[in-house]
Design a protein around this motif. Structure first.
Motif: not given
Length: 1655
Positions: A706-708, A718-724, A729-730
């Motif tokens: 869930f972190l791409v 870099t790491i970021r959320w993949y799912h919107r 939610a974060a």
């Protein structure tokens, strides 16, 4: 005594295999390719206790230096020390070894250099219990244990989990049986110590029992070794023996050994920290030492799997009681210092070699981008199952001949991405083995998050896949859109092309990415394009696509229950897991409530954690019923496991960052977060105040897919959320309140500002906890440096440039953002160089709303001025970012008030103090922000003839602007960025008119080719949707109803036609009826907003009003004395209308139409006489009127726009700035601006309410042909196509009009001062030369000899003589005193060739070698002997006309030549050879001036730039972009820093040259105040003495025919040379017809039929 052996050689990193690279570029998804980024990530392996001193020293003294070194190379340095800072909690779930292996694998995956370093010494280290043993092995092992009590202990600590396949026994968390093991409550200290002692006893007992049993049960040595290995050997096995590449390039071993250590074990307790000792005894653990010896002597130095001796460094020390203590023992201190120095040197050498190899071979941004998406695709395919019916639909599209894109859409979490991934992977089944695949999962990398880099990357990949040069891929957005359509045409039957773009809703709003206007709607053959997007209108994508595409949509629905069951079972089997019946039934019930793949995946990730022995109760607490609730539950579990503060801050930082954070950035930011450190170090004292790496590794492991992990085009990762939904939610959980938002953003901003680099940050540890030194003590957090540019020079810190403005704005620190970024020259220039003007301007959008909200101080107005200046400068800085300094200086000069506008003042002064060399305007020669001119849109390659605009559908703000041009195209513009969004090609002749529907979705265009074309906005690549033909001759004007169902046209055939253009109609494209009545050609049309009334203008001098619905004439307006060229109409809610007409008689007229006249046919208007708008000095070509504001607007051939009060006819405002006739006007729907189209090839936006005016430059009324500065530097003289020459006083770089030299009857081509500055001589198109007295301005003499234009003149022989050259092909030497021609000769070979330029030089010290240099249309630079006229050299090399030559004697006798071929050449006067060619100008070079230092050359070009060149290197050192082509140039002989130049639009301006930092800064002049509307005083007109007048009159009377010829040639010049950079250079840009068409415009019928008679 310490000894060591060090062998350190730079490592070689080989280049990527060409075949492998080509496979990746073609879209191969089946290879195993390494993804590298600009990261050095090193795992350090050691036992815990014996290397603490070394690890602390490295952390404190070496790692910060390595970070700085890597930063200087543009690399990200990351160190992974899993032993440092690890608390006892880390071993509770027995995951340390697993986490360590995962970290080593990540280092091997992403590090481009060193990956693994071990400090293995004399301790084998901790040998852990196996955390999982298969039931079969467990039963066999326990069967070999005779002691029942021991077996019972195993059954207590190991539980059978039947959810594992095969079933296995799991070691239980320590705290589940010994609850006080982690109890830090001081009241329970005794119980804690008791539990810990008990665990170590039990662990020792079970470990020994398992080892003995393993030797008894297993015959395979490898299986036995699984129960014997230490954590350190496990790490070395993965780090060295399983290194994917050559371990000698990536791995090192630094070993320290104490002599006599083993002998001291029985009597020295401190030895237990440095050697393996049997638990509870003082005996050496011989088994562990035996395993250590095998590892050290046999495995690590092995020939094939290990590392060479050169990668092993050995240190020998004598043992001292207490162990390693550098504070007590000098030799220990010496060792630690050497150890650190060796480590640093080894790493620097290895990193340097890796960086060099990466730069040469691996720094391929396209390769890395393609590879990133290929790897992401693979991760999605690994989990895919089912969806057969949906896949068949997609396969059907891919195997069809459909020429439209396919759109896959559905709600968030429905599985669109997985469908795209699996379809791409199975592509060869459809497309064949040789197909080309372009695959992008948008938003997973920075290069796929905005349209411009996305298109650039795709175009480069396609070009390379088809073996084409990708260097031709343009940079600007508008060119990329066009180029994207072009590269798609490379596809062939043998190599079909498939493009997959997933999640276009993830694109940013830049360039309207989500509107998908960049996406082609019609595809070439052998091309298929698949896009996916969210359903609904929130993200704009689907509605925009549905508007542009009529079919090929596939909706992804929720999973069926059977599909859910099938997919879930597949995942469980692949993970070697199962569930109990009760657990399975519960999960399946949940799927019925939420049958989405994302929920399925979340449920799976939760369920695989369930044990068969878990509590039987399953409910909402363990698996909520919705996606959002399940995500919240996951976050809650992470907070409980790893600490609420740590998790909330870490995930808050990732969510808050604009483009995510790298792990190194996150670790640095968390290490500066005192709340986090106080929580982490609540009960113990760290040696270094940084976050332990293991903490984040555990959280990252839990979050999984869930972190791409995305790699940017610059190599950052870099790491970021993949799912919107995770992002949302974060944000809801961690960024819900303003304080949290500001705190997270502020901490990120501090990091990228470099606030804590090398600075000790105070830290108050929690009361009663660790802190190591008392409250408030400051510690260096050892964070990475954040320069704007790394040492490499062009290696930009993209992360800082992206993140800092975003986070400063979001944290509310607007003052810092304004002061240090938005008004800082260095920041603006760096970001401009690294990105684009659009990205720079976008930063201002962050802060301006914030300023309005906070009202902290009044700086919004200043920021608006700065951003407006940047917009006005966009054309210049797009050409070269280094033009920024001259643009800011020239535009902010009038506004730089330190007291009133400090930000503007600061930016202005920083720009003028920019590093040398530089060229800066001394006068405000560009339009200033805050004035009427708001933007200039450039892109057409010929006169812009028409303009129309409308509001975009379903939008209250967005404007669709369309323009038509003589280049045969129609363009759609983005008003915000100034970019052309689309270019519509198809007309075979110039476009005469455009009109746009009310919602901006359709455009119609008329043309001199006799057709009307109907276009769908956003689908220009597919061509027009309809072509209407019925007119006889040119169609001159067009209008369209707001719904697009009717189109009206008028043309040369005197008729108006009303067409049916309803795309759904059966009679589309047919003429509904005609409107006849005009007696000459129709020139213009305008339709009322209600689509009922139409007004038309005609060459018959009338305007007429028609009812379009009834088809009848309502009124005829008469009164103009010449052709009506333009018309407009406006109405109000009471059906009252006003009609405006513009005419060739230089007036416009306003006609009031009563409501009754709108329904009854009349022969003329019954209103009172029209209001006449008079004031233009030339023909009016464009008009518009609004009743809401009561103003009318007119545009004229005189290049001005006038705003009138419609009720009185008073002119209330005049806008000047166009360099050509104003051809069309349109007031914006918000009534605030007017858009003008001009013969200077531009559109300009003007603020109708602006009152500020720009400084008005001293100027000619036509092109400046030459500039000369007097020898004493006090005067300037200029010549112009306006038939005059001027004299100015150069007063402190300001030009003051002094004399007007009027007497030539044709354009003045050249002016030169005599060497004493007493006289000037001019040449003219009237075939004559004239001599003028500088002091009085009197005409002294006229020289007659030439029979064609005289182009240039130079004084010779101490001003006694002069040499002139002419279009008649001759060189003439004159006696200045007598006016006699002494000699002449032909200077060109070809018939009809002209000589354009001449110079004179004494090429020998004694003055005897006198040479003349000339150049002309034969492209040859010729050198002549002055005395004899004999040719010395004919120097060939230019490809087009030579426009200017300048001869010098320093540094050697040479001549410089400027040419229409866009180059400057330096020739040797001795040998006649070309010494150097200067490349860089984009259009013809008009003038070249070598500086007196012999080291530099100045040039001016039609590309609107001045450039400074190095003679030695040929490099362009500096440049200055001006508003028009540079046609004249000279430098003050007394002060080389002062430059005077003239331009194509008649400007004369001064500039400042800084060659070195020692030169003075540009002076700030005291400028006169400007009164709006004031015109500059006319210069004094000089009378001519009688004798000279008589001589001049005799010459003119001698040939009236000559005068006629001159005027004809002047006319030719005004169509050719006058518009040098918009006519002649159109041929340079590929428009082969432009020059011929324009040169014949006045004498052709076609020109007369145009709506805009420009000349």
């Amino acid at each position: 005594m310490m000894s060591s052996k060090v062998s350190c050689k730079p490592n070689h990193f080989g280049m990527l295999d060409d075949r492998e690279r080509a496979e990746v570029i073609r879209g191969d998804l089946h290879g195993h390719h390494a993804l590298k980024s600009k990261i050095i990530r090193i795992f350090t392996s050691s036992t815990f206790s014996d290397t603490k001193v070394e690890r602390d020293a490295l952390m404190r003294d070496v790692y910060p230096r390595l970070k700085s070194y890597c930063r200087s190379l543009g690399l990200d340095f990351q160190i992974v020390d899993m032993r440092w800072g690890v608390r006892d909690e880390a071993v509770d779930e027995h995951l340390v070894a697993e986490l360590c292996l995962a970290e080593i694998k990540l280092c091997q995956e992403i590090s481009i250099g060193p990956q693994f370093v071990t400090f293995l010494g004399q301790k084998y280290g901790f040998r852990p219990l196996r955390d999982m043993i298969s039931a079969q092995d467990f039963n066999a092992l326990l069967g070999a244990i005779d002691d029942k009590e021991v077996r019972n202990i195993f059954y207590q600590w190991y539980k059978l989990d039947e959810n594992i396949v095969p079933p296995s026994f799991l070691l239980q968390p320590i705290s589940s049986i010994l609850p006080h093991y982690y109890d830090d409550d001081p009241a329970n200290e005794h119980q804690r110590e008791k539990d810990r002692e008990k665990w170590w006893q039990l662990q020792d007992l079970m470990t020994k029992a398992l080892r003995r049993a393993a030797r008894s049960v297993f015959k395979d040595r490898a299986r036995v070794q699984d129960y014997l290995s230490s954590v350190t050997e496990i790490e070395i096995d993965q780090g060295i023996f399983r290194c994917p590449g050559n371990p000698n390039h990536h791995c090192w071993w630094l070993k320290r050994e104490f002599s006599g250590l083993q002998k001291c074990v029985p009597f020295d307790p401190s030895t237990a920290s440095y050697i393996d000792v049997i638990y509870g005894t003082k005996e050496v653990d011989k088994e562990a030492q035996s395993l250590l010896t095998m590892l050290k002597e046999d495995r690590i130095p092995a020939k094939y799997l290990g590392i060479k001796e050169s990668n092993i460094v050995t240190y020998l020390l004598p043992w001292r009681s207490g162990g390693l203590d550098p504070e007590q023992h000098s030799d220990h201190a010496e060792y630690v210092a050497k150890f650190c120095n060796d480590f640093y040197r080894i790493m620097v050498d290895a990193i340097g070699s890796a960086h060099a190899a990466y730069t040469l071979h691996a720094g391929d941004a396209v390769y890395q981008e393609v590879l990133q998406h290929a790897r992401f695709c693979k991760s999605k395919c690994d989990l895919f199952q089912g969806r057969d019916s949906l896949l068949k639909k997609v396969d059907s599209y891919l195997s069809s001949d459909v020429t439209h894109p396919l759109v896959i859409h559905g709600e968030s979490g429905c599985g669109k991405t997985s469908i795209v991934a699996i379809t791409a992977t199975r592509l060869q089944k459809v497309g064949g083995p040789r197909c080309v695949l372009v695959l992008r999962f948008l938003g997973t990398t920075p290069a796929s998050s905005t349209v411009r880099p996305l298109l650039s990357s795709i175009c480069r990949q396609i070009s390379r896949a088809y073996n084409k040069d990708d260097s031709a891929v343009p940079e600007s957005y508008k060119d990329l859109v066009s180029h994207f359509s072009d590269v798609l045409k490379l596809a062939s039957e043998e190599l079909p092309l498939y493009v997959f773009l997933d999640s276009i809703d993830q694109l940013s709003d830049e360039n309207d990415g989500r509107q998908a206007a960049w996406l082609p709607t019609k595809l070439p053959r052998h091309v298929h394009l698949v896009v996916s997007t969210l359903s609904g209108s929130k993200y704009k994508c689907l509605p925009a696509l549905q508007l542009r595409l009529e079919k090929e949509f596939i909706e992804v629905s929720s999973l069926t229950f059977d599909e859910c069951n099938q997919v879930f079972a597949h995942w469980l089997a692949k993970s070697q897991r199962t569930l109990t019946q009760r657990q399975s039934e519960f999960v399946l019930r949940r799927f019925k409530d939420c049958p989405l793949p994302l929920y399925l995946r979340l449920a799976f990730n939760e369920a695989i954690r369930w044990k068969s022995y878990s509590p039987r109760l399953v409910d909402d607490a363990c698996l909520p019923a919705t996606i959002s609730a399940t995500i919240r539950s996951l976050f809650q579990r992470l907070e409980k496991l790893h600490g609420e503060i740590f998790v909330s801050h870490a995930l808050g930082y990732i969510t808050a960052a604009k483009d995510g954070l790298s792990e190194a950035e996150l670790e640095d930011i968390l290490s500066c977060d005192d709340q986090v450190l106080s929580d982490v170090y609540q009960y113990w004292t760290p040696s270094v105040r940084r976050l332990p790496p293991l903490l984040w590794s555990r959280v990252r492991r839990e979050l999984g897919e869930f972190l791409v992990d995305s790699a940017g085009g610059d190599g950052s990762r870099t790491i970021r959320w993949y799912h919107r939904q995770f992002d949302e939610a974060a944000r809801e959980r961690y960024l819900a309140d303003d304080d949290a938002v500001k705190a997270r953003h502020s901490a990120i901003a501090d990091f990228f500002q470099g606030r804590w680099v090398g600075v000790e940050k105070a830290w108050d540890p929690p009361e009663g906890g660790g802190g190591g030194g008392g409250g408030g003590k400051a510690y260096n957090r050892m964070v990475a440096e954040q320069p704007l540019i790394y040492d490499d020079g062009d290696d930009f810190n993209y992360r800082k440039l992206t993140e800092l403005p975003w986070n400063l704005a979001k944290s509310g620190r607007t003052a810092e953002l304004e002061e240090h970024l938005l008004s800082d020259y260095e920041w603006l220039l760096t970001k401009l160089r690294a990105t684009s003007i659009s990205a720079v301007i976008a930063d201002f959008a962050y802060v301006v709303p914030s300023i309005s909200a906070t009202k902290s101080h009044d700086s919004e107005g200043e920021l608006r001025l700065i951003v407006e200046a940047l917009r006005l400068a966009s054309n210049a800085v797009n050409a070269d970012p280094h033009h920024l300094s001259s643009q800011l200086v020239g535009r902010l000069m009038l506004l730089a008030d330190k007291e009133q506008q400090p930000l503007v003042w600061k930016l202005f002064h920083q720009a003028r103090m920019c590093l040398a060399p530089s060229l800066l305007p001394l006068l405000p020669c560009f339009p200033s922000p805050g004035g009427a001119l708001q933007a200039s849109l450039e892109g057409h390659r010929n006169f812009v003839s028409s303009v129309a605009m409308a509001k975009r559908k379903k939008s209250s703000d967005e404007i669709v602007l369309a323009s038509g041009s003589w280049d045969g195209t129609v363009k759609i513009w983005d008003m915000d960025s100034g970019n052309a969004m689309e270019t519509m090609k198809g007309h075979s002749d110039w476009v005469t008119g455009v009109a746009i529907t009310g919602d901006g979705s359709h455009v119609v265009s008329s043309s001199a080719d006799g057709t009307i074309r109907h276009w769908v906005v956003g689908s220009c690549e597919s061509g027009p949707c309809g072509i209407l033909r019925d007119h006889r001759g040119a169609v001159n004007a067009v209008a369209v109803t707001s719904d697009g169902c009717k189109t009206i046209s008028g043309g040369d055939d005197k008729s108006l036609r009303v067409w049916n253009t309803d795309l759904e109609s059966q009679v589309y494209g047919r003429v509904a009826f005609s409107l006849d009545g005009h007696t000459s050609r129709v020139t213009s049309l305008c339709l009322s907003r209600d689509d009922v009334l139409l007004v038309s203008g005609s060459k018959d001098k009338t305007a007429r009003l028609w009812n379009v619905k009834l088809g009848n004439l309502l009124a005829m307006f008469e009164g103009h004395s010449a052709a009506v060229t333009s018309v407009g109409i406006a109405g109000d809610e009471k059906q009252r209308f006003v009609v405006i007409s513009g005419s060739d008689d230089c007036t416009a007229r306003l006609w009031n139409v009563a409501a009754a006249a709108a329904v009854a046919a009349v022969t003329t208007t019954s209103s009172t006489s029209p209001i006449v708008l008079s004031g233009h000095s030339d023909r009016i070509q464009a008009v518009d009127v609004t009743m809401a504001t009561g103003i009318a607007v007119t545009g004229s051939v005189d290049r001005t726009i006038r705003v009138w009060r419609a009720t009185t006819g008073d002119c209330i405002r005049t806008f000047d700035g166009h360099r050509g006739a104003v051809c069309a006007l349109a007031v914006t729907p918000d009534l605030r601006h007017v858009i003008s189209a001009s013969a200077d090839d531009t559109l300009r936006a003007w603020d109708l309410k602006a009152t500020a005016t720009s400084y008005r430059l001293t100027a000619h009324t036509n092109t400046v042909t030459s500039v000369a500065v007097s020898p004493d530097g006090c005067r300037v003289s200029t010549s112009s196509l306006d038939s005059t020459a001027k004299l100015y006083v150069l007063d402190d770089s300001e030009l003051i009009d002094e004399k007007l030299l009027s007497g030539h009857v044709g354009s003045v081509e050249c002016v030169v001062f005599s060497s004493d500055g007493v006289v000037v001589m001019t040449t003219s198109a009237d075939h004559n030369l004239k001599l003028w007295d500088v002091a009085t301005g009197r005409l002294l003499r006229t020289y007659c000899k030439h029979v064609d234009w005289v182009n240039a003149i130079v004084f010779v022989e101490n001003d006694d003589g002069a040499v002139s050259v002419s279009d008649d092909g001759t060189v003439v030497v004159w006696n200045v005193a007598t006016g006699r021609a002494l000699r002449s000769w032909r200077a060109v070979d070809g018939y009809g060739d002209a000589v354009k330029t001449v110079d004179f030089v004494c090429a020998a010290a004694d003055g005897r070698r006198k040479l003349i240099a000339s150049g002309g249309t034969d492209c040859v630079v010729r050198v002549w002997d002055f005395e004899s006229g004999v040719a010395v050299h004919a120097m060939k090399g230019h490809g087009k006309d030579v426009r200017h030559v300048k001869a010098v004697v320093r540094p050697a006798a040479s001549v410089f030549s400027a040419s229409r071929d866009k180059t400057i050449k330096m020739w040797s006067l001795d040998s006649g050879t070309c010494l150097k060619t200067f490349y860089g100008h984009a259009l013809p070079v008009n003038v070249v001036v070598p500086l007196s230092d012999g080291e530099h050359v100045l040039s001016g070009s039609s590309d609107k730039t001045l450039r400074l060149w190095s003679v030695a290197s040929g490099a362009c050192l500096a440049g200055m972009y001006v508003e028009s082509g540079v046609t004249g140039l000279d430098v003050s002989a007394t002060d080389r820093r002062r430059i005077v130049f003239g331009t194509n639009n008649g400007w004369v301006a001064t500039a400042w040259l800084r060659l070195s930092e020692n030169d003075d800064a540009m002076p700030v002049l005291s400028l006169p105040s400007i009164v709006p509307g004031d015109a500059p005083e006319e210069p004094e007109k000089v009378s001519i003495d009688e004798e000279s007048a008589a001589a001049g009159l005799a010459v003119q009377e001698e040939s009236e025919e000559l005068k006629s010829e001159v005027l004809q040639q002047e006319e030719k010049l005004s169509k050719g040379k006058q518009e040098d950079d918009s006519v002649e250079e159109k041929a340079e840009l590929g428009d082969d017809k432009a020059e011929d068409e324009i040169k014949n415009v006045v004498n052709t019928t076609k020109a007369a039929s145009s709506t805009c008679i420009l000349l």
